[in-house]
Design a protein around this motif. Structure first.
Motif, short mmCIF file in Angstrom:
data_model
loop_
_atom_site.label_atom_id
_atom_site.label_comp_id
_atom_site.label_asym_id
_atom_site.label_seq_id
_atom_site.Cartn_x
_atom_site.Cartn_y
_atom_site.Cartn_z
N ALA A 194 0.59 -1.29 -0.20
CA ALA A 194 0.09 -0.35 0.19
C ALA A 194 0.97 0.84 0.14
CB ALA A 194 -1.30 -0.26 1.41
N TYR B 29 -4.82 13.27 -1.00
CA TYR B 29 -4.68 11.94 -0.98
C TYR B 29 -3.16 11.76 -1.93
CZ TYR B 29 -6.55 11.28 -4.90
OH TYR B 29 -6.98 10.90 -6.04
N ASP C 24 -9.90 4.81 -3.40
CA ASP C 24 -9.83 4.52 -1.98
C ASP C 24 -9.40 5.32 -1.31
OD1 ASP C 24 -7.45 1.73 -2.28
OD2 ASP C 24 -8.85 1.54 -2.58
N TYR C 25 -9.49 6.82 -1.60
CA TYR C 25 -9.45 8.11 -1.34
C TYR C 25 -11.16 8.47 -1.06
CZ TYR C 25 -9.54 12.90 -1.15
OH TYR C 25 -9.91 14.46 -0.70
N VAL D 74 -13.47 6.49 -0.90
CA VAL D 74 -14.27 5.47 0.51
C VAL D 74 -14.06 5.87 1.45
CG1 VAL D 74 -14.02 3.71 1.86
CG2 VAL D 74 -14.46 3.60 -1.20
N MET E 219 -8.34 3.31 9.30
CA MET E 219 -7.43 2.77 7.88
C MET E 219 -6.55 1.32 8.96
SD MET E 219 -5.96 5.90 6.85
CE MET E 219 -5.10 5.63 5.41
N TYR F 256 -8.42 -2.08 8.38
CA TYR F 256 -8.95 -2.59 6.94
C TYR F 256 -6.76 -3.16 7.05
CZ TYR F 256 -13.20 -0.56 5.03
OH TYR F 256 -14.01 -0.94 5.00
N ARG G 9 -8.15 -5.80 2.22
CA ARG G 9 -7.19 -5.10 2.07
C ARG G 9 -6.95 -3.65 2.74
NH1 ARG G 9 -7.01 -1.31 -1.35
NH2 ARG G 9 -8.28 -0.74 -3.10
N PHE H 13 -6.23 0.10 3.09
CA PHE H 13 -6.29 1.41 1.93
C PHE H 13 -5.48 2.02 1.09
CE2 PHE H 13 -10.32 2.59 1.97
CZ PHE H 13 -10.35 2.11 3.95
N PRO I 266 -1.17 4.16 5.24
CA PRO I 266 -2.05 2.97 5.14
C PRO I 266 -1.84 1.99 5.99
CG PRO I 266 -1.07 3.58 3.23
CD PRO I 266 -0.87 4.67 4.29
#
Lengths: 291, 219
Positions: free
Chosen positions: B11, B62, B68-69, B71, B104, B107, B114, B116, B137
């Motif tokens: 990540a 980001y 992913d951002y 979300v 974060m 996850y 997985r 982020f 991450p």
């Protein structure tokens, strides 16, 4: 009615840079009084107090749950909770049980960081009400409304606020059979800071000794009362001859200094030094009478 | 065993390959800036934005995987609103960062998911003053005075170390952020291929292309 099972009377008032919150102390089950030291007001933090009227079991439960939430907030956010935020939190807690509520009606009294007074109350499902003057709750609420309306005036000093809120509470509960049996009043004032010495305590300890020494030196150099003798022989007891100046030095050092320093150490040392001086004075007097 | 959690390493690699983003915090506010280059002229740059508002006082940018951002952005906004619902008060930046970082971290420890592939820069202001935080991450978060993420972040940080000083004003910070972006930029920097967000005493604001153009003209 479930609110008349235990009976209660609570009110909170604002004053000039202070707030007061008062409650009765009766714990009863319908007609029977069980105790007269029941706690209805809980200090959530130094400047935030909440009182609960209604069912006694819910009073303790909600108080504990609130303290839990407040503690978590203060730990997470590393700061004190504002009264407005606290109100919102209480409201949220009570509304969570909208369809099976806690039978309490809280009253909040607090000061925010700048010292501004804040009072508010909520109903059992969390409807908030913030007022400028006072809030009341309990079985004696109608009586309290009457009393507070008559006795409250704006900008009361803490002492006067205490009188007002006490009389409001006492006379209201006298007209209600299920509240009373004592009262408790909390006056909340802003924290003005600890009284502190202007110098560290050790300096205050040394000052009386220093002043004694100065007094002695002055005496030795200038106020030699015996004619024809230049200097005092060192074998003699110093205090005997110049006790007046030593007394002056020690009185000044040991009375004035502790008053300024406000610390217990300097008072103790002063007492010791004054007693030494007094002892020497007595011996001097005794030795002169012997002569 | 090396102690490395390889999924988190992957990540972080995705983040390091992403487009550069900069964050600078000064006494009276903070700046977020990012490169928004598209591969073709046909892209409509101004329809989507990278720099996003979480609350009136907090903004986010980001480096890494865009989806992913988005979300995390939704989650952050919802967390901020939940706080506001409960306390009738705006969420402090540090609290929001802790909540996002906690998501974060989840996850990296739950089954079937997985980590982020983004590192976030969250800038906000409040009673406590301005703050700039990075969320990784792994779920770790750091408070920065100035930092760079994404491609060329090493050079970016070196550049910022030289250029940053505590007494900077917001205007200087915006200028410095643009210059730092320029270091890793190929081609011409225009108001359509960078985005700038500013946090000042009144809150968070994304600059319009015309405002960005004025700052670009000044460099």
């Amino acid at each position: 009615s479930i609110f008349e099972y235990n009976g209660s009377a609570i009110c909170a008032m604002t004053g000039k840079n202070c707030v007061a919150i008062a409650a009765d102390r009766r714990f009863g089950i319908q007609a029977q009084t069980i105790a007269h030291d029941f706690q209805r007001i809980y200090g959530m933090s130094d400047h935030l107090y909440i009182g609960f009227s209604g069912l006694a079991t819910d009073v303790t439960t909600v108080a504990n749950k609130l303290k839990f939430r407040l503690n978590m907030y203060m730990l997470r956010e590393n700061r004190e909770m504002k009264p407005e935020t606290f109100m919102a939190m209480v409201s949220s807690l009570l509304y969570e049980k909208r369809f099976g509520p806690y039978f309490v009606e809280p009253v909040i009294a607090g000061l925010d960081k700048s010292g501004k007074p804040y009072v508010g109350s909520l109903d059992l499902i969390g409807c908030p009400m913030v007022t400028e003057d006072f809030v009341v709750t309990g079985t004696a609420s109608e009586q309290l409304y009457g009393m507070c309306e008559s006795l409250w005036e704006p900008d009361l000093e803490p002492e006067d606020l205490f009188e007002s809120i006490s009389q409001a509470l006492l006379n209201a509960v006298d007209r209600d059979c299920i509240s009373g049996w004592g009262g408790i009043v909390y006056i909340i004032k802003p924290f003005l800071g600890k009284k502190r010495s202007y110098l560290p305590n050790c300096v205050w300890l040394l000052t009386p000794i220093l002043l004694e020494g100065i007094a002695f030196e002055v005496a030795v150099s200038r106020f030699w009362p015996i004619k024809g003798v230049e200097k005092m022989p060192l074998e003699r007891n110093f205090f005997d001859q110049y006790s007046v100046f030593c007394v002056f030095g020690s009185v000044f050092g040991c009375v004035v200094v502790p008053l300024i320093a406000q610390s217990i150490e300097s008072v103790i040392l002063s007492a010791i030094l004054i007693s030494i001086t007094a002892n020497h004075l007595t011996r001097r007097n005794n030795s002169s009478t012997e002569k | 065993p090396s102690g490395k959690l390889v999924q988190i390493e992957y990540a972080l690699a995705a983040v390091a390959a992403g487009s550069p983003s900069i964050g600078i915090k000064v006494a009276n506010g903070a700046v977020l800036a990012t490169e928004k280059k598209y591969k073709s002229l046909l892209y409509d740059e101004n329809s989507t934005h990278k720099i996003a508002r979480i609350t009136d006082k907090i903004g986010m940018i980001y480096s890494g995987m865009g989806p992913d951002y988005r979300v995390l952005l939704r989650k952050a906004r919802k967390l901020a609103q939940e706080y506001q619902m409960k306390y009738q008060d705006l969420i402090p930046t540090s609290q929001l960062v802790e909540k996002v970082a906690s998501v974060m971290q989840e996850y990296t420890q739950s089954g079937g998911v997985r980590p982020f592939g983004v590192s976030l820069l969250i800038a906000g202001t409040g009673d406590e003053g301005p703050y700039l935080y990075q969320c990784d991450p792994s779920g770790a978060y750091f408070a920065w005075k100035a930092t760079a993420l994404g491609r060329n972040h090493v050079n970016g940080k070196t550049f910022l170390e030289k250029r940053y000083n505590e007494e900077m004003e917001l205007e200087d910070a915006i200028h410095t952020a643009i210059l730092t972006l320029k270091e890793s930029f190929d081609g011409q920097m225009t108001e359509d291929n960078i985005e700038i967000g500013v946090v000042n005493s009144s809150g968070f604001n994304r600059l319009t292309p015309s405002e960005v153009k004025d700052y670009l003209a000044a460099i």
